[in-house]
Design an enzyme around this catalytic site. Structure first.
Site, mmCIF file in Angstrom:
data_model
loop_
_atom_site.group_PDB
_atom_site.id
_atom_site.type_symbol
_atom_site.label_atom_id
_atom_site.label_comp_id
_atom_site.label_asym_id
_atom_site.label_seq_id
_atom_site.Cartn_x
_atom_site.Cartn_y
_atom_site.Cartn_z
ATOM 1 N N ASP A 229 -44.053 -38.977 16.504
ATOM 2 C CA ASP A 229 -42.725 -39.584 16.601
ATOM 3 C C ASP A 229 -42.318 -39.842 18.052
ATOM 4 O OD1 ASP A 229 -40.052 -40.166 15.269
ATOM 5 O OD2 ASP A 229 -39.451 -38.582 16.661
ATOM 6 N N GLU B 1 -45.776 -43.730 16.790
ATOM 7 C CA GLU B 1 -44.611 -44.613 16.684
ATOM 8 C C GLU B 1 -44.185 -45.027 18.092
ATOM 9 O OE1 GLU B 1 -39.874 -44.691 15.829
ATOM 10 O OE2 GLU B 1 -40.924 -43.017 16.757
#
Length: 217
Positions: free
Chosen positions: A161, A194
């Site tokens: 993330d 990401e």
């Protein structure tokens, strides 16, 4: 199959609370470590690989009440002072956990506002959340310990993330260290990052910078 971040987080029902870890204990609002391990084993037995969502950039932000608090599994932390004693690493490697010294302190803890400034994006606080100093050997040990534990439990891949907020060299170092701990090649570990791309932002945080570590979404 991708699963939500399995680590202990702040209390609360909104999805974003799962992205504010207070320790890397596998006791989350979704279940216990034993339940997580059983799920991974059952899925692997059925031919379904588990990809874990992983949060390495930050801990908690200003939406958590000031002062001493406890996470969903009862681990105490202080979002005001930056004391997170639950981040100890494997086998209690760092028994006192992490303190403010283990986080970046860009502009005295300011939140990010200028995405054309790579240093600010990667050392400032994302939405007020304390930003791990991923260039630190201590932080890398703690984070690679967490990843190695998940891998050894049977997790087959990782969705990382908020990666543009972490220096690409730091990401590679953490992955390489984790790979050494589990005795495999870093290239053989499924690792999708990401990275929200915007051509108007700093060149150093563009998705292309992370292709040397894994794939990018």
């Amino acid at each position: 199959m991708e699963v939500s971040p399995p680590q202990e987080s702040i209390r609360g029902a909104p999805w974003r609370t799962s992205y504010q870890p207070v320790s890397y204990r596998l006791d989350s609002k979704l279940g216990t470590e034993a339940e997580f391990k059983a799920m991974v084993e059952q899925c692997n037995a059925a031919g379904v690989g588990i990809i874990a969502d992983v949060v390495l950039n930050q801990t908690t932000g200003s939406d958590v009440a000031a002062g001493e608090q406890t996470g969903v599994a009862g681990t105490r932390y202080n979002g005001t002072t930056g004391d997170y004693p639950g981040f100890t690493g494997e086998s209690n490697r760092y028994p006192d956990g992490v303190t403010a010294a283990d986080f970046h302190d860009y502009n005295n803890g300011a939140s990010i506002s200028d995405y054309k400034n790579q240093q600010e994006v990667q050392e400032g606080r994302l939405s007020s959340m304390w930003d791990f100093d991923t260039s630190s050997e201590k932080v890398r040990q703690i984070q690679s310990d967490y990843l190695a534990k998940l891998y050894n439990m049977g997790v087959q891949g990782f969705r990382m993330d908020a990666v543009k907020h972490i220096n690409n060299e730091d990401m590679k170092a953490i992955k390489d260290q984790m790979a050494r701990k589990v005795g495999t090649s870093a290239d053989d570990i499924y690792w999708i990052q990401e990275v929200i791309g915007n051509a108007n932002e700093a060149p150093g945080i563009q998705p292309r910078n992370y292709l040397g570590t894994g794939t990018v979404t």
